[in-house]
Scaffold this motif. Structure first.
Motif, PDB file in Angstrom:
ATOM      1  N   ILE A 144       0.851  -1.199   0.000  1.00  0.00           N
ATOM      2  CA  ILE A 144       0.000   0.000   0.000  1.00  0.00           C
ATOM      3  C   ILE A 144       0.885   1.247   0.000  1.00  0.00           C
ATOM      4  O   ILE A 144       0.677   2.186  -0.782  1.00  0.00           O
ATOM      5  N   MET A 145       1.894   1.248   0.852  1.00  0.00           N
ATOM      6  CA  MET A 145       2.789   2.403   0.942  1.00  0.00           C
ATOM      7  C   MET A 145       3.587   2.595  -0.342  1.00  0.00           C
ATOM      8  O   MET A 145       3.776   3.734  -0.790  1.00  0.00           O
ATOM      9  N   ALA A 146       4.020   1.512  -0.959  1.00  0.00           N
ATOM     10  CA  ALA A 146       4.740   1.612  -2.232  1.00  0.00           C
ATOM     11  C   ALA A 146       3.827   2.183  -3.317  1.00  0.00           C
ATOM     12  O   ALA A 146       4.254   3.029  -4.109  1.00  0.00           O
ATOM     13  N   TYR A 147       2.581   1.743  -3.330  1.00  0.00           N
ATOM     14  CA  TYR A 147       1.603   2.274  -4.294  1.00  0.00           C
ATOM     15  C   TYR A 147       1.403   3.773  -4.063  1.00  0.00           C
ATOM     16  O   TYR A 147       1.414   4.565  -5.012  1.00  0.00           O
ATOM     17  N   GLN A 148       1.226   4.160  -2.817  1.00  0.00           N
ATOM     18  CA  GLN A 148       1.022   5.573  -2.493  1.00  0.00           C
ATOM     19  C   GLN A 148       2.236   6.403  -2.923  1.00  0.00           C
ATOM     20  O   GLN A 148       2.084   7.459  -3.542  1.00  0.00           O
ATOM     21  N   ARG A 149       3.420   5.919  -2.612  1.00  0.00           N
ATOM     22  CA  ARG A 149       4.660   6.634  -2.961  1.00  0.00           C
ATOM     23  C   ARG A 149       4.765   6.797  -4.474  1.00  0.00           C
ATOM     24  O   ARG A 149       5.085   7.872  -4.979  1.00  0.00           O
ATOM     25  N   ALA A 150       4.492   5.725  -5.204  1.00  0.00           N
ATOM     26  CA  ALA A 150       4.616   5.734  -6.664  1.00  0.00           C
ATOM     27  C   ALA A 150       3.598   6.659  -7.325  1.00  0.00           C
ATOM     28  O   ALA A 150       3.810   7.117  -8.449  1.00  0.00           O
ATOM     29  N   ASN A 151       2.516   6.943  -6.618  1.00  0.00           N
ATOM     30  CA  ASN A 151       1.457   7.766  -7.195  1.00  0.00           C
ATOM     31  C   ASN A 151       1.364   9.159  -6.579  1.00  0.00           C
ATOM     32  O   ASN A 151       0.373   9.865  -6.780  1.00  0.00           O
ATOM     33  N   GLY A 152       2.384   9.553  -5.829  1.00  0.00           N
ATOM     34  CA  GLY A 152       2.437  10.906  -5.275  1.00  0.00           C
ATOM     35  C   GLY A 152       1.386  11.186  -4.221  1.00  0.00           C
ATOM     36  O   GLY A 152       0.980  12.331  -4.041  1.00  0.00           O
ATOM     37  N   LEU A 153       0.970  10.146  -3.509  1.00  0.00           N
ATOM     38  CA  LEU A 153      -0.044  10.305  -2.473  1.00  0.00           C
ATOM     39  C   LEU A 153       0.628  10.390  -1.105  1.00  0.00           C
ATOM     40  O   LEU A 153       1.813  10.100  -0.964  1.00  0.00           O
ATOM     41  N   VAL A 154      -0.145  10.760  -0.101  1.00  0.00           N
ATOM     42  CA  VAL A 154       0.352  10.752   1.266  1.00  0.00           C
ATOM     43  C   VAL A 154       0.633   9.301   1.628  1.00  0.00           C
ATOM     44  O   VAL A 154      -0.224   8.435   1.469  1.00  0.00           O
ATOM     45  N   VAL A 155       1.844   9.030   2.095  1.00  0.00           N
ATOM     46  CA  VAL A 155       2.250   7.662   2.415  1.00  0.00           C
ATOM     47  C   VAL A 155       1.951   7.400   3.885  1.00  0.00           C
ATOM     48  O   VAL A 155       2.712   7.778   4.772  1.00  0.00           O
ATOM     49  N   ASP A 156       0.796   6.747   4.119  1.00  0.00           N
ATOM     50  CA  ASP A 156       0.400   6.443   5.492  1.00  0.00           C
ATOM     51  C   ASP A 156       0.000   4.973   5.674  1.00  0.00           C
ATOM     52  O   ASP A 156      -0.298   4.546   6.779  1.00  0.00           O
ATOM     53  N   GLY A 157      -0.035   4.213   4.584  1.00  0.00           N
ATOM     54  CA  GLY A 157      -0.377   2.799   4.679  1.00  0.00           C
ATOM     55  C   GLY A 157      -1.851   2.527   4.855  1.00  0.00           C
ATOM     56  O   GLY A 157      -2.261   1.394   5.023  1.00  0.00           O
ATOM     57  N   LEU A 158      -2.648   3.582   4.797  1.00  0.00           N
ATOM     58  CA  LEU A 158      -4.097   3.438   4.930  1.00  0.00           C
ATOM     59  C   LEU A 158      -4.749   3.601   3.565  1.00  0.00           C
ATOM     60  O   LEU A 158      -4.276   4.372   2.735  1.00  0.00           O
ATOM     61  N   VAL A 159      -5.848   2.897   3.353  1.00  0.00           N
ATOM     62  CA  VAL A 159      -6.546   2.989   2.075  1.00  0.00           C
ATOM     63  C   VAL A 159      -7.758   3.887   2.266  1.00  0.00           C
ATOM     64  O   VAL A 159      -8.815   3.458   2.744  1.00  0.00           O
ATOM     65  N   GLY A 160      -7.565   5.152   1.911  1.00  0.00           N
ATOM     66  CA  GLY A 160      -8.643   6.128   2.007  1.00  0.00           C
ATOM     67  C   GLY A 160      -9.126   6.484   0.610  1.00  0.00           C
ATOM     68  O   GLY A 160      -8.745   5.832  -0.384  1.00  0.00           O
ATOM     69  N   PRO A 161      -9.919   7.529   0.485  1.00  0.00           N
ATOM     70  CA  PRO A 161     -10.487   7.911  -0.805  1.00  0.00           C
ATOM     71  C   PRO A 161      -9.442   8.210  -1.894  1.00  0.00           C
ATOM     72  O   PRO A 161      -9.643   7.879  -3.053  1.00  0.00           O
ATOM     73  N   MET A 162      -8.326   8.818  -1.519  1.00  0.00           N
ATOM     74  CA  MET A 162      -7.312   9.158  -2.511  1.00  0.00           C
ATOM     75  C   MET A 162      -6.544   7.914  -2.978  1.00  0.00           C
ATOM     76  O   MET A 162      -6.169   7.804  -4.133  1.00  0.00           O
ATOM     77  N   THR A 163      -6.291   6.999  -2.070  1.00  0.00           N
ATOM     78  CA  THR A 163      -5.563   5.783  -2.416  1.00  0.00           C
ATOM     79  C   THR A 163      -6.469   4.884  -3.228  1.00  0.00           C
ATOM     80  O   THR A 163      -6.084   4.300  -4.201  1.00  0.00           O
TER      81      THR A 163
END
Length: 51
Positions: free
Chosen positions: A32-51
């Motif tokens: 989840i964190m790798a996906y967030q990082r790769a997509n310029g999202l806040v890296v928190d390991g949580l799956v919210g609306p932006m993730t």
């Protein structure tokens, strides 16, 4: 969204969540964190609306 669905989506996008077992373990959180990082999202390991 349930953990198994999240794991399947991550795997489909090329991020390895470990076994597709529905458990939110370290591998799933790391994917989840790798996906967030790769997509310029806040890296928190949580799956919210932006993730």
């Amino acid at each position: 969204m349930q953990t198994l669905q999240i794991q399947k989506a991550l795997k489909q996008k090329g991020f390895d969540p470990g076994p597709l077992d529905g458990v939110r373990g370290a591998s799933t959180v790391a994917a989840i964190m790798a996906y967030q990082r790769a997509n310029g999202l806040v890296v928190d390991g949580l799956v919210g609306p932006m993730t």
